[in-house]
Design a protein around this motif. Structure first.
Motif, PDB file in Angstrom:
ATOM      1  N   ASP A   1     -39.216 -57.716  28.178  1.00 54.90           N
ATOM      2  CA  ASP A   1     -39.565 -57.568  26.767  1.00 54.90           C
ATOM      3  C   ASP A   1     -39.591 -56.085  26.447  1.00 54.90           C
ATOM      4  O   ASP A   1     -40.500 -55.371  26.850  1.00 54.90           O
ATOM      5  CB  ASP A   1     -40.935 -58.204  26.492  1.00 54.90           C
ATOM      6  CG  ASP A   1     -41.227 -58.352  25.013  1.00 54.90           C
ATOM      7  OD1 ASP A   1     -40.888 -57.416  24.246  1.00 54.90           O
ATOM      8  OD2 ASP A   1     -41.784 -59.389  24.631  1.00 54.90           O
ATOM      9  N   TYR A   2     -38.557 -55.632  25.757  1.00 48.80           N
ATOM     10  CA  TYR A   2     -38.427 -54.213  25.434  1.00 48.80           C
ATOM     11  C   TYR A   2     -38.873 -53.909  23.999  1.00 48.80           C
ATOM     12  O   TYR A   2     -38.601 -52.832  23.493  1.00 48.80           O
ATOM     13  CB  TYR A   2     -36.970 -53.770  25.612  1.00 48.80           C
ATOM     14  CG  TYR A   2     -36.470 -53.773  27.026  1.00 48.80           C
ATOM     15  CD1 TYR A   2     -37.281 -54.058  28.113  1.00 48.80           C
ATOM     16  CD2 TYR A   2     -35.134 -53.472  27.286  1.00 48.80           C
ATOM     17  CE1 TYR A   2     -36.792 -54.055  29.413  1.00 48.80           C
ATOM     18  CE2 TYR A   2     -34.633 -53.461  28.579  1.00 48.80           C
ATOM     19  CZ  TYR A   2     -35.467 -53.752  29.633  1.00 48.80           C
ATOM     20  OH  TYR A   2     -34.966 -53.743  30.911  1.00 48.80           O
ATOM     21  N   TYR A   3     -39.527 -54.831  23.366  1.00 50.17           N
ATOM     22  CA  TYR A   3     -39.896 -54.645  21.957  1.00 50.17           C
ATOM     23  C   TYR A   3     -40.998 -53.609  21.765  1.00 50.17           C
ATOM     24  O   TYR A   3     -40.893 -52.747  20.915  1.00 50.17           O
ATOM     25  CB  TYR A   3     -40.317 -55.992  21.354  1.00 50.17           C
ATOM     26  CG  TYR A   3     -40.644 -55.909  19.886  1.00 50.17           C
ATOM     27  CD1 TYR A   3     -39.638 -55.729  18.939  1.00 50.17           C
ATOM     28  CD2 TYR A   3     -41.953 -56.015  19.444  1.00 50.17           C
ATOM     29  CE1 TYR A   3     -39.922 -55.652  17.595  1.00 50.17           C
ATOM     30  CE2 TYR A   3     -42.254 -55.944  18.088  1.00 50.17           C
ATOM     31  CZ  TYR A   3     -41.239 -55.759  17.180  1.00 50.17           C
ATOM     32  OH  TYR A   3     -41.538 -55.675  15.839  1.00 50.17           O
TER      33      TYR A   3
ATOM     34  N   GLN B   1     -41.382 -53.884  34.805  1.00 45.96           N
ATOM     35  CA  GLN B   1     -40.949 -55.191  34.286  1.00 45.96           C
ATOM     36  C   GLN B   1     -39.758 -55.713  35.083  1.00 45.96           C
ATOM     37  O   GLN B   1     -39.718 -56.884  35.465  1.00 45.96           O
ATOM     38  CB  GLN B   1     -40.525 -55.081  32.816  1.00 45.96           C
ATOM     39  CG  GLN B   1     -41.625 -55.127  31.809  1.00 45.96           C
ATOM     40  CD  GLN B   1     -41.036 -55.356  30.420  1.00 45.96           C
ATOM     41  OE1 GLN B   1     -40.388 -56.370  30.165  1.00 45.96           O
ATOM     42  NE2 GLN B   1     -41.275 -54.421  29.524  1.00 45.96           N
TER      43      GLN B   1
ATOM     44  N   HIS C   1     -37.728 -65.155  29.410  1.00 48.46           N
ATOM     45  CA  HIS C   1     -38.096 -64.536  28.135  1.00 48.46           C
ATOM     46  C   HIS C   1     -37.257 -63.264  28.010  1.00 48.46           C
ATOM     47  O   HIS C   1     -37.226 -62.449  28.929  1.00 48.46           O
ATOM     48  CB  HIS C   1     -39.592 -64.189  28.144  1.00 48.46           C
ATOM     49  CG  HIS C   1     -40.026 -63.352  26.986  1.00 48.46           C
ATOM     50  ND1 HIS C   1     -40.515 -63.904  25.830  1.00 48.46           N
ATOM     51  CD2 HIS C   1     -40.051 -62.012  26.809  1.00 48.46           C
ATOM     52  CE1 HIS C   1     -40.840 -62.938  24.982  1.00 48.46           C
ATOM     53  NE2 HIS C   1     -40.565 -61.781  25.560  1.00 48.46           N
ATOM     54  N   ASP C   2     -36.595 -63.097  26.889  1.00 56.72           N
ATOM     55  CA  ASP C   2     -35.725 -61.937  26.673  1.00 56.72           C
ATOM     56  C   ASP C   2     -35.942 -61.418  25.267  1.00 56.72           C
ATOM     57  O   ASP C   2     -35.563 -62.058  24.290  1.00 56.72           O
ATOM     58  CB  ASP C   2     -34.265 -62.369  26.876  1.00 56.72           C
ATOM     59  CG  ASP C   2     -33.267 -61.346  26.377  1.00 56.72           C
ATOM     60  OD1 ASP C   2     -33.603 -60.148  26.260  1.00 56.72           O
ATOM     61  OD2 ASP C   2     -32.121 -61.746  26.101  1.00 56.72           O
ATOM     62  N   ARG C   3     -36.547 -60.261  25.182  1.00 56.18           N
ATOM     63  CA  ARG C   3     -36.728 -59.651  23.868  1.00 56.18           C
ATOM     64  C   ARG C   3     -36.125 -58.255  23.901  1.00 56.18           C
ATOM     65  O   ARG C   3     -36.641 -57.357  24.556  1.00 56.18           O
ATOM     66  CB  ARG C   3     -38.202 -59.599  23.482  1.00 56.18           C
ATOM     67  CG  ARG C   3     -38.390 -59.207  22.030  1.00 56.18           C
ATOM     68  CD  ARG C   3     -39.741 -59.620  21.530  1.00 56.18           C
ATOM     69  NE  ARG C   3     -39.867 -59.346  20.100  1.00 56.18           N
ATOM     70  CZ  ARG C   3     -41.017 -59.272  19.469  1.00 56.18           C
ATOM     71  NH1 ARG C   3     -42.148 -59.479  20.118  1.00 56.18           N
ATOM     72  NH2 ARG C   3     -41.051 -59.000  18.184  1.00 56.18           N
ATOM     73  N   GLU C   4     -34.982 -58.133  23.231  1.00 46.17           N
ATOM     74  CA  GLU C   4     -34.250 -56.876  23.117  1.00 46.17           C
ATOM     75  C   GLU C   4     -33.858 -56.302  24.476  1.00 46.17           C
ATOM     76  O   GLU C   4     -33.863 -55.085  24.676  1.00 46.17           O
ATOM     77  CB  GLU C   4     -35.046 -55.870  22.275  1.00 46.17           C
ATOM     78  CG  GLU C   4     -35.262 -56.364  20.862  1.00 46.17           C
ATOM     79  CD  GLU C   4     -35.936 -55.364  19.936  1.00 46.17           C
ATOM     80  OE1 GLU C   4     -36.049 -54.184  20.302  1.00 46.17           O
ATOM     81  OE2 GLU C   4     -36.336 -55.784  18.838  1.00 46.17           O
TER      82      GLU C   4
END
Length: 169
Positions: free
Chosen positions: A10-12, A23, A44-47
């Motif tokens: 999660d890079y948000y 991470q 889970h993949d955010r950005e």
């Protein structure tokens, strides 16, 4: 136990290099657990699409589902080629979600999943309210529409896919 996860990147909120490295290290360990125990991994993949694909590709044989998919059609097809199902949530119903609907259109029916991500991402017309499992039908309706299929066909296929992924059959 039927799966490992939810895990991923999660890079948000935090793109500090040390945080991203931690991470990625943890993510790799969860993927290795999936391989060790022959269990699917829920990602889970955010950005973080490129790093997700690169890390998954570095561990041949890992399989699972891209939870609450947020990428484009090319990324969906890449993850399918690496052994993953693509799971869509309520945000596919949002007016601005053209990219998600195009991705759903590209995903073969036998690699498609649906979910609520409750209590988040309530579909239209419930956006902004807590989500609940009964609302997954709006996700199915939207996917059926973009794929020019019946609701029943998408519901049946995604149910069979979930049973296969989680070895419930």
């Amino acid at each position: 136990v039927v799966a490992i996860g939810e895990t991923g990147l999660d890079y948000y909120h935090n793109t500090d290099a040390e945080h991203l490295e931690l991470q990625q290290k943890c993510f790799k360990e969860f993927l290795r657990l999936g391989l060790t125990y022959n269990l699917p991994v829920i990602i889970h993949d955010r950005e973080a699409h490129a790093d997700i694909a690169k890390i998954v590709e570095s561990l041949p044989g890992v399989q699972g589902a891209m939870h609450c998919f947020s990428g484009d059609a090319a990324f969906a097809l890449k993850m399918i080629s690496l052994g993953f199902y693509i799971s869509f949530a309520g945000n596919i119903t949002y007016k601005s979600a053209h990219m998600l609907r195009e991705a759903a259109k590209a995903v073969p029916l036998d690699r498609l999943l649906v979910e609520t991500d409750a209590p988040f991402l309530s579909p239209m017309p419930f956006r902004g309210k807590p989500n609940e499992p009964a609302r997954v039908r709006y996700v199915i309706e939207t996917i059926a529409q973009v794929k020019s299929l019946s609701y029943e066909a998408v519901a049946e296929a995604t149910s069979l896919n979930a049973k296969a992924l989680f070895q419930l059959c």
